[in-house]
Design a protein around this motif. Structure first.
Motif, mmCIF file in Angstrom:
data_model
loop_
_atom_site.group_PDB
_atom_site.id
_atom_site.type_symbol
_atom_site.label_atom_id
_atom_site.label_comp_id
_atom_site.label_asym_id
_atom_site.label_seq_id
_atom_site.Cartn_x
_atom_site.Cartn_y
_atom_site.Cartn_z
ATOM 1 N N VAL A 1 -0.174 11.938 -1.564
ATOM 2 C CA VAL A 1 0.591 11.040 -0.700
ATOM 3 C C VAL A 1 -0.329 10.555 0.409
ATOM 4 O O VAL A 1 -0.760 11.335 1.270
ATOM 5 N N GLY A 2 -0.664 9.275 0.357
ATOM 6 C CA GLY A 2 -1.571 8.676 1.319
ATOM 7 C C GLY A 2 -2.062 7.348 0.788
ATOM 8 O O GLY A 2 -1.696 6.927 -0.320
ATOM 9 N N PRO A 3 -2.897 6.649 1.547
ATOM 10 C CA PRO A 3 -3.437 5.372 1.068
ATOM 11 C C PRO A 3 -4.281 5.567 -0.190
ATOM 12 O O PRO A 3 -5.042 6.535 -0.293
ATOM 13 N N GLN A 4 -4.128 4.653 -1.147
ATOM 14 C CA GLN A 4 -4.860 4.709 -2.412
ATOM 15 C C GLN A 4 -4.849 6.131 -2.972
ATOM 16 O O GLN A 4 -5.894 6.785 -3.108
ATOM 17 N N PRO A 5 -3.684 6.651 -3.310
ATOM 18 C CA PRO A 5 -3.552 8.056 -3.718
ATOM 19 C C PRO A 5 -4.320 8.370 -4.999
ATOM 20 O O PRO A 5 -4.616 7.490 -5.810
ATOM 21 N N ASN B 1 0.776 -9.727 -11.365
ATOM 22 C CA ASN B 1 1.228 -9.353 -10.035
ATOM 23 C C ASN B 1 1.409 -7.844 -9.976
ATOM 24 O O ASN B 1 1.898 -7.233 -10.929
ATOM 25 N N ILE B 2 1.033 -7.238 -8.868
ATOM 26 C CA ILE B 2 1.129 -5.794 -8.681
ATOM 27 C C ILE B 2 2.014 -5.508 -7.478
ATOM 28 O O ILE B 2 1.788 -6.045 -6.387
ATOM 29 N N GLY B 3 3.019 -4.656 -7.665
ATOM 30 C CA GLY B 3 3.914 -4.305 -6.574
ATOM 31 C C GLY B 3 3.410 -3.111 -5.781
ATOM 32 O O GLY B 3 2.503 -2.398 -6.201
ATOM 33 N N ASN B 4 4.015 -2.894 -4.622
ATOM 34 C CA ASN B 4 3.615 -1.792 -3.759
ATOM 35 C C ASN B 4 4.849 -1.220 -3.075
ATOM 36 O O ASN B 4 5.889 -1.886 -2.983
ATOM 37 N N TYR B 5 4.749 0.015 -2.632
ATOM 38 C CA TYR B 5 5.806 0.681 -1.880
ATOM 39 C C TYR B 5 5.206 1.299 -0.630
ATOM 40 O O TYR B 5 3.988 1.441 -0.509
ATOM 41 N N ALA B 6 6.075 1.649 0.299
ATOM 42 C CA ALA B 6 5.635 2.284 1.535
ATOM 43 C C ALA B 6 6.062 3.744 1.567
ATOM 44 O O ALA B 6 7.105 4.111 1.018
ATOM 45 N N VAL B 7 5.249 4.572 2.218
ATOM 46 C CA VAL B 7 5.612 5.951 2.527
ATOM 47 C C VAL B 7 5.944 6.008 4.015
ATOM 48 O O VAL B 7 5.214 5.440 4.841
ATOM 49 N N PHE B 8 7.049 6.648 4.376
ATOM 50 C CA PHE B 8 7.467 6.717 5.769
ATOM 51 C C PHE B 8 8.259 7.993 5.990
ATOM 52 O O PHE B 8 8.671 8.678 5.046
ATOM 53 N N ASP C 1 -1.265 8.390 9.010
ATOM 54 C CA ASP C 1 -2.272 8.094 7.990
ATOM 55 C C ASP C 1 -1.759 7.165 6.891
ATOM 56 O O ASP C 1 -2.374 7.057 5.830
ATOM 57 N N PHE C 2 -0.605 6.493 7.122
ATOM 58 C CA PHE C 2 -0.136 5.505 6.142
ATOM 59 C C PHE C 2 0.618 4.409 6.890
ATOM 60 O O PHE C 2 1.689 4.632 7.446
ATOM 61 N N ARG C 3 0.033 3.214 6.874
ATOM 62 C CA ARG C 3 0.612 2.079 7.584
ATOM 63 C C ARG C 3 1.527 1.300 6.643
ATOM 64 O O ARG C 3 1.105 0.875 5.574
ATOM 65 N N ILE C 4 2.780 1.100 7.051
ATOM 66 C CA ILE C 4 3.742 0.376 6.226
ATOM 67 C C ILE C 4 3.275 -1.067 6.039
ATOM 68 O O ILE C 4 3.044 -1.797 7.006
ATOM 69 N N GLY C 5 3.125 -1.459 4.787
ATOM 70 C CA GLY C 5 2.706 -2.814 4.470
ATOM 71 C C GLY C 5 1.215 -3.057 4.539
ATOM 72 O O GLY C 5 0.734 -4.103 4.096
ATOM 73 N N ARG C 6 0.476 -2.110 5.081
ATOM 74 C CA ARG C 6 -0.976 -2.277 5.204
ATOM 75 C C ARG C 6 -1.749 -1.378 4.254
ATOM 76 O O ARG C 6 -2.912 -1.629 3.955
ATOM 77 N N PHE D 1 -2.259 -5.407 1.795
ATOM 78 C CA PHE D 1 -2.767 -4.056 1.584
ATOM 79 C C PHE D 1 -3.931 -4.085 0.599
ATOM 80 O O PHE D 1 -4.071 -5.019 -0.188
ATOM 81 N N LYS D 2 -4.754 -3.053 0.643
ATOM 82 C CA LYS D 2 -5.957 -3.013 -0.192
ATOM 83 C C LYS D 2 -5.764 -2.026 -1.338
ATOM 84 O O LYS D 2 -5.534 -0.839 -1.129
ATOM 85 N N LEU D 3 -5.883 -2.553 -2.554
ATOM 86 C CA LEU D 3 -5.838 -1.708 -3.742
ATOM 87 C C LEU D 3 -7.172 -0.985 -3.927
ATOM 88 O O LEU D 3 -8.203 -1.431 -3.412
ATOM 89 N N GLY D 4 -7.134 0.090 -4.700
ATOM 90 C CA GLY D 4 -8.366 0.816 -4.965
ATOM 91 C C GLY D 4 -9.134 0.293 -6.159
ATOM 92 O O GLY D 4 -10.249 0.751 -6.424
ATOM 93 N N PHE D 5 -8.573 -0.684 -6.892
ATOM 94 C CA PHE D 5 -9.186 -1.100 -8.150
ATOM 95 C C PHE D 5 -9.250 -2.609 -8.330
ATOM 96 O O PHE D 5 -9.780 -3.082 -9.336
ATOM 97 N N ALA D 6 -8.728 -3.400 -7.400
ATOM 98 C CA ALA D 6 -8.754 -4.854 -7.536
ATOM 99 C C ALA D 6 -8.614 -5.491 -6.166
ATOM 100 O O ALA D 6 -8.015 -4.913 -5.250
#
Length: 739
Positions: free
Chosen positions: A389-393, A214-221, A234-239, A174-179
């Motif tokens: 709620v969405g990618p790179q919120p 290390n930076i963690g991530n979660y999914a919205v579903f 508009d939100f891909r799990i893991g992507r 997945f793509k972060l908004g800051f790194a």
């Protein structure tokens, strides 16, 4: 707070493939005589479906810890305690490790006095001949990893050197908004080895430097009936990333009261450590082998973490605005908990010393283990905020937040400071009683000292400590652990086994982090098992039933009020778990080049004495199934080797997993899949291609944040939730070299 060689042991397979307490089975059972090795080597212990940063966590029927599976290097833990310095901040699977395997539950109880499984690794020492080995890895998402080690002789009188470098730059999926990178880790090693004359033994001094974030991530579903989740348009799990776009959070230092900003990337979320190991062995004239391993570990750790709590909808009248330009926001809003630990010094001094000798039918080991740990002024500053709620919120402000969008600073904040010291004596005996009867016994006696300070002052919004808020900690406990394993061959290829394992512990410094005096009752974990084994040239089979009870489990929950999704609190719960399990495991070799491993586990881990109060109400979850643990586990692992080619696959089945404490929310069964092809070009170079999640499963797993107290599932159907997930379809390519 987030390609190994197959042995004859069927149990090694069972353990490394995610078996539960119900299936702790000993490799000793598939052999007619006691196993000399203390560990089982298996490639799949390193196949992690969640990320690329470390070994998979072995399911033992208990809730998973933040730290995951215990990791040892040179017979000592790579970190004394997983928080705030997670093991993957100082250790990774690497070419600078000579050997990596899985330490079984009874061996961990006997050698460490602890409960569970452990990855046991040994550093690459100097070698009598020059050796260069390494691995280059990439993926379709841009993962770059370079790993190499060189070793060889310095002089003809037995001196040798070793040096290695591991560099990991992983953007994950997945793509972060800051790194760019989700994980950046650099580990460097250098050391010297002295070989003693007449094969008497060797001595190694090794330095290791590690720098990691290390930076963690979660999914919205969208949650649905029968535990199924649906991916949003508009939100891909893991992507997609659910980490706030700028990676920033505003906190109040719980000690000084000073407001400050912390970043999720390396500047405020990094562990840097220095490690000095001195280890080796010496064969004494009386036949005893003296083995020693010592470590001095010094680290400075900073941790930044954001955890989603809940999602709710707001209309224009609620007054939510984007923090960036203060434009009105209407729609789904996520409640987030931010945690930051400023730079914290950690010191660990450890040593293990043992003697081993074969005396007739007895293989005896006696040893001493010393572990000293110091952590100075650990704090976890807390803050809460809202985001889109969405990618790179984007962060939101509301009438209930400050002008930057934050509120409830230091509600649930943590603090402790002090030392721990563990001094242990242990002994094991692998006893060949007769041709058909083998007995393995071990005993571990430990003194555990805890000396430090903490505070019982409640953490209200905006809380900061005063000088007289702190109380002393001064505890001293004795613990006993050990195991008894017996196997009896009824006939040449068939036999029975019986196992008993027991461990004790009390609390650690970390248990005093919250504003209360923790329950100091002794935690006891008895485990008993009975089983059978059958071993021929074409099949190695083992089947065993196990019962376990463990009290004093400490859980910390970020609870959301089921009647008000903006109302949250942190609650600690002391509880017990009872579990019964049954496992059947076999390794089949029907014809040359092909083998098939199969594992089936049925288990029923249940909460006991699980009571607490929150939001003015009493809760009791006795008898509920443990969250995040499947009652049915299965693994199917075929492989085929022909000439220079090897094709393999691994299918892991996880039955229904409850996703909240009330057991009304759950995730549907899922598969985790891996596959690959390896080609050996020559004796020096090989190429491997691996596909993770080749069935492209898109579901979530773990727990549903903020839903711990929900008692009715139907209102959640169609609702947006957050949770953990497995990696999406990922291709990896590696080149291995060995000269």
């Amino acid at each position: 707070m987030n390609n190994l060689k197959l042995t004859i042991s069927t149990l090694g397979l069972a353990l490394s493939f995610g078996s539960a307490f119900g299936q702790q089975i000993d490799s000793i059972a598939v052999k007619k005589t006691a196993a000399a090795s203390k560990e089982d080597n298996n490639r799949n212990v390193m196949l992690n479906a969640a990320n690329n940063t470390g070994p998979r966590d072995v399911n033992i029927g208990l809730p998973g810890t933040v730290g995951g599976i215990t990791i040892l290097e040179n017979d000592l833990p790579v970190v004394y305690f997983f928080w705030p310095e997670l093991p993957n901040k100082t250790w990774r699977p690497s070419s600078s490790l000579e050997k990596t395997g899985l330490l079984k539950m009874d061996q961990l109880a006997n050698s460490m006095g602890d409960l569970g499984f452990a990855v046991n690794s040994y550093s690459q020492t100097g070698t009598r001949e020059r050796k260069i080995k390494g691995k280059l890895t990439t993926s379709n998402f841009g993962w770059l990893q370079a790993d190499a080690n060189i070793s060889g002789p310095i002089s003809k009188n037995g001196w040798a050197y070793t040096a290695g470098a591991f560099m990991n730059y992983d953007p994950s999926t997945f793509k972060l908004g800051f790194a760019r990178n989700v994980d950046e880790t650099k580990i460097f090693r250098a050391g010297i080895t002295k070989f003693f004359d007449n094969n008497k033994g060797q001595f190694t001094a090794l330095y290791k430097y590690a720098d990691s974030y290390n930076i963690g991530n979660y999914a919205v579903f969208q949650y649905g009936e029968k535990g199924k989740v649906t991916e949003l348009d508009d939100f891909r799990i893991g992507r997609d990333s659910y980490v706030v776009r700028d990676g920033q959070m505003k906190l109040k230092d719980i000690r000084s009261g000073k407001d400050y900003w912390a970043a999720m990337n390396g500047s405020d979320n990094r562990a840097v450590s220095h490690n000095i190991d001195i280890f080796g062995n010496y064969q004494l004239d009386n036949g005893w082998n003296f083995k020693y391993s010592t470590r001095a570990h010094f680290a400075k750790v900073k941790v930044a973490t954001i955890i989603p709590l809940s999602i709710f909808n707001a209309d224009q009248s609620a007054g939510y605005k984007l923090a960036s330009d203060h434009s009105t926001y209407v729609g789904s809003i996520g409640t987030q908990l931010g945690m930051h630990t400023p730079e914290t010094p950690v010191t660990n001094i450890a040593g293990r010393f043992s003697l081993n000798k074969q005396l007739g039918g007895h293989n005896l080991t006696i040893g001493l283990l010393e572990q000293y740990y110091k952590i100075k002024d650990f704090t976890s500053n807390r803050t809460f905020f809202f985001q889109t709620v969405g990618p790179q919120p984007q962060r939101l402000v509301s009438p209930n937040t400050d002008t930057d969008g934050f509120y409830n600073q230091n509600v649930g904040g943590e603090y402790h400071s002090g030392i721990e010291n563990k001094l242990s004596l242990y002994a094991t005996d692998d006893w060949k009683v007769s041709d058909n009867f083998n007995l393995n016994v071990g005993l571990h006696v430990r003194n555990h000292l805890v000396d430090g300070k903490f505070s019982m002052t409640p953490r209200s919004p905006g809380f900061t400590f005063k000088q007289d808020d702190f109380k002393k900690i001064n505890e001293n406990w004795m613990h006993i652990a050990g195991s008894i394993n017996a196997t009896y061959n009824v006939i040449k290829n068939f036999g029975v086994l019986a196992n008993f394992l027991y461990t004790e512990e009390n609390r650690r410094l970390e248990s005093y982090s919250q504003a209360y005096n923790p329950n100091l009752d002794k935690i006891k974990s008895p485990l008993g098992a009975l089983g059978v084994f059958w071993n021929t040239q074409w099949i190695q089979l083992i089947s065993q039933a196990t019962y376990l009870k463990r009290n004093g489990y400490l859980g910390r929950y970020n609870l959301v009020n089921p009647n008000n999704s903006t109302d949250a609190q942190t609650t600690s719960v002391d509880y017990s778990i009872k579990t019964f399990g049954w496992t059947t495991d076999f390794l089949l070799n029907p014809f040359k080049g092909f083998n098939l491993h199969y594992l089936l586990t049925l288990q029923s881990p249940k909460y006991d004495q699980f009571k607490f109060d929150a939001f003015g109400k009493d809760y009791n979850y006795n008898g509920n199934i443990v969250v995040g643990v499947s009652k049915v586990l299965m693994e199917i692992d075929p492989s085929y080797t022909y000439n220079k080619w090897r094709a393999w696959a691994s299918f892991r089945y996880f039955g229904k997993q409850y996703a909240n404490l009330t057991n009304v929310l759950y995730f549907a069964p899922r598969w985790e899949t891996f596959g690959g092809i390896n080609y050996t070009m020559n004796k020096n170079i090989s190429i491997g291609a691996t596909v993770i999640n080749f069935l492209n499963q898109r579901g979530a797993s773990g727990t549903i944040n903020g839903a711990e107290l929900i008692t009715e599932a139907s209102p959640y159907y169609g609702k947006l939730l957050t949770g953990n997930y497995i990696m999406p379809l990922t291709g990896q390519l590696s080149i291995n070299f060995n000269f």
